[in-house]
Design an enzyme around this catalytic site. Structure first.
Site, PDB file in Angstrom:
ATOM      1  CE1 TYR A 144     -10.879 -20.532 -21.590  1.00 43.52           C
ATOM      2  CE2 TYR A 144     -12.314 -21.267 -23.361  1.00 43.52           C
ATOM      3  CZ  TYR A 144     -11.142 -20.674 -22.941  1.00 43.52           C
ATOM      4  OH  TYR A 144     -10.224 -20.238 -23.865  1.00 43.52           O
ATOM      5  CG  HIS A 172      -2.689 -17.642 -28.177  1.00 42.15           C
ATOM      6  ND1 HIS A 172      -2.199 -18.264 -27.047  1.00 42.15           N
ATOM      7  CD2 HIS A 172      -3.928 -18.169 -28.385  1.00 42.15           C
ATOM      8  CE1 HIS A 172      -3.108 -19.115 -26.578  1.00 42.15           C
ATOM      9  NE2 HIS A 172      -4.157 -19.078 -27.386  1.00 42.15           N
ATOM     10  CG  ASP A 225      -6.049 -21.705 -26.511  1.00 43.29           C
ATOM     11  OD1 ASP A 225      -5.880 -20.539 -26.123  1.00 43.29           O
ATOM     12  OD2 ASP A 225      -7.076 -22.359 -26.260  1.00 43.29           O
TER      13      ASP A 225
END
Length: 403
Positions: free
Chosen positions: A329, A381, A191
């Site tokens: 983000y 993931h 990630d």
């Protein structure tokens, strides 16, 4: 308030490494259960699947387990059972676990988590990688592990100014390995951690022998941009490359969480007020992972248990880091999935249920010194967390020629 024990605070210019332990207050744990019990539920979704997001029955089962059966103190004890530290880097306190192997020639390895993860993701790999002879390996497979919390995540300090983006985190992690005195070491990430270790490698820091990634940055930039726009993939792709493109198209249709955090993270204030709201938001990272977790909550054995999931969510809640983590983000300007230009040795694990399964052909082009590539039979993931045995096998194999 939470009770955080450390020897003493550090000055802004200090390079001291300070021991750290954590204890949540009884009052905060009581308040957490009270808030779970007081949740106001929405109506059930109007479909019979998860296409509208986290299903009501799923989150209700998890909340019931959280309020009545889950024990944070067990997880807290596991965290405090290994050496934890704080050190000031670039003006910010970084938390990290530092677990040394008993084997003399162990290779230091920094393992980087992402969102919505934490150090909790890596705890299952500590034993197998630091003590391989007790887990089916040999002394030659041993690692010293350094597991940092990203800025604004878990026990690391929450930035109060802008600028803490992946390149800056990469610089801080490189500095951490230098500060620990390691002259030969590697890094591994998934990630955000995968993006960060790519960027660490771009700096070619002294002593870094190579990296391992389970979310390889291999997508040709022009293809990545086209797929993000919704354009069809180019002609002439191999079946593996075509499948990767299809997975990326699907991924780009299901990243509403990333769009929201990338644009308006402070609007997500409700995540700091409702633990159940936080849980639902963190569960819905990607459809494959969510479906796996939902099956587990429904009582079917999976790579993650309900307690695994709650360990991570509870850490976010107790440290009040939902928004500070989300701001990464907003800070980011680095492409997630495309080629970064890494020139040092790289090992790639391409798990089948990752956001996209990196084709070997693209991996060879993206990483000219690709030393290892494997597509494990299962896993997604959260590879180190979900499939620790397969993850550790790949890490051992990936660094075998780099020691």
């Amino acid at each position: 308030m939470n009770e955080v024990a450390e020897k003493k605070p550090a000055s802004a210019s200090s390079t001291e490494i300070r021991p750290f332990q954590y204890k949540a207050s009884d009052a905060d744990l009581t308040d957490l259960r009270r808030r779970i019990d007081a949740v106001r539920w929405p109506e059930r979704e109007t479909v019979n699947d998860s296409t509208q997001g986290v299903q009501l029955a799923t989150i209700q089962k998890l909340a019931q387990h959280w309020a009545t059966k889950y024990d944070w103190r067990k997880t807290e004890a596991r965290i405090n059972a290994v050496p934890n530290f704080l050190t000031k880097i670039d003006g910010l306190d970084f938390h990290f676990m530092h677990i040394k192997s008993k084997h003399e020639n162990a290779l230091p390895l920094l393992v980087a988590h992402g969102w919505p993860g934490s150090i909790v993701e890596q705890m299952k790999i500590i034993g197998p990688l630091t003590d391989p002879t007790a887990h089916g390996g040999t002394e030659a497979d041993a690692f010293h592990l350094i597991i940092p919390s990203m800025p604004g995540y878990g026990f690391s300090e929450r930035p109060t100014t802008t600028g803490w983006n992946p390149p800056r985190i990469a610089d801080a992690y490189n500095e951490l390995m230098k500060r620990l005195g390691y002259t030969k070491w590697g890094a591994s990430g998934g990630d955000w951690g995968a993006v960060v270790v790519d960027l660490m490698a771009l700096k070619t820091p002294p002593g870094m022998v190579g990296i391992h990634t389970n979310m390889a940055g291999v997508v040709p930039p022009e293809i990545d941009k086209a797929l993000f726009r919704g354009d069809p993939p180019p002609a002439g792709l191999s079946p593996e490359e075509q499948r990767c493109c299809e997975q990326l198209v699907f991924t780009y249709k299901h990243i509403g969480y990333a769009v929201m955090m990338g644009d308006r993270p402070q609007t997500l204030t409700g995540l700091t007020d409702s633990p159940v709201g936080l849980a639902a938001f963190l569960l819905d990272h990607d459809p494959k992972s969510y479906e796996m977790i939902a099956r587990s909550i429904d009582g079917k054995p999976e790579g993650l248990t309900p307690d695994d999931v709650l360990d991570n969510i509870t850490l976010f809640w107790l440290t009040n880091t939902a928004l500070s983590a989300a701001r990464l983000y907003w800070e980011n300007k680095t492409p997630y999935f495309s080629v970064k230009g890494v020139t040092i040795p790289v090992a790639v694990s391409a798990f089948p249920d990752e956001l996209y399964q990196a084709p070997k052909s693209w991996s060879e082009k993206a990483y000219p010194k690709l030393v290892y590539y494997n597509a494990p039979p299962k896993g997604g993931h959260f590879a180190a967390w979900e499939q620790p045995e397969l993850f550790c096998k790949d890490v051992r194999a990936g660094f075998k020629t780099l020691r």
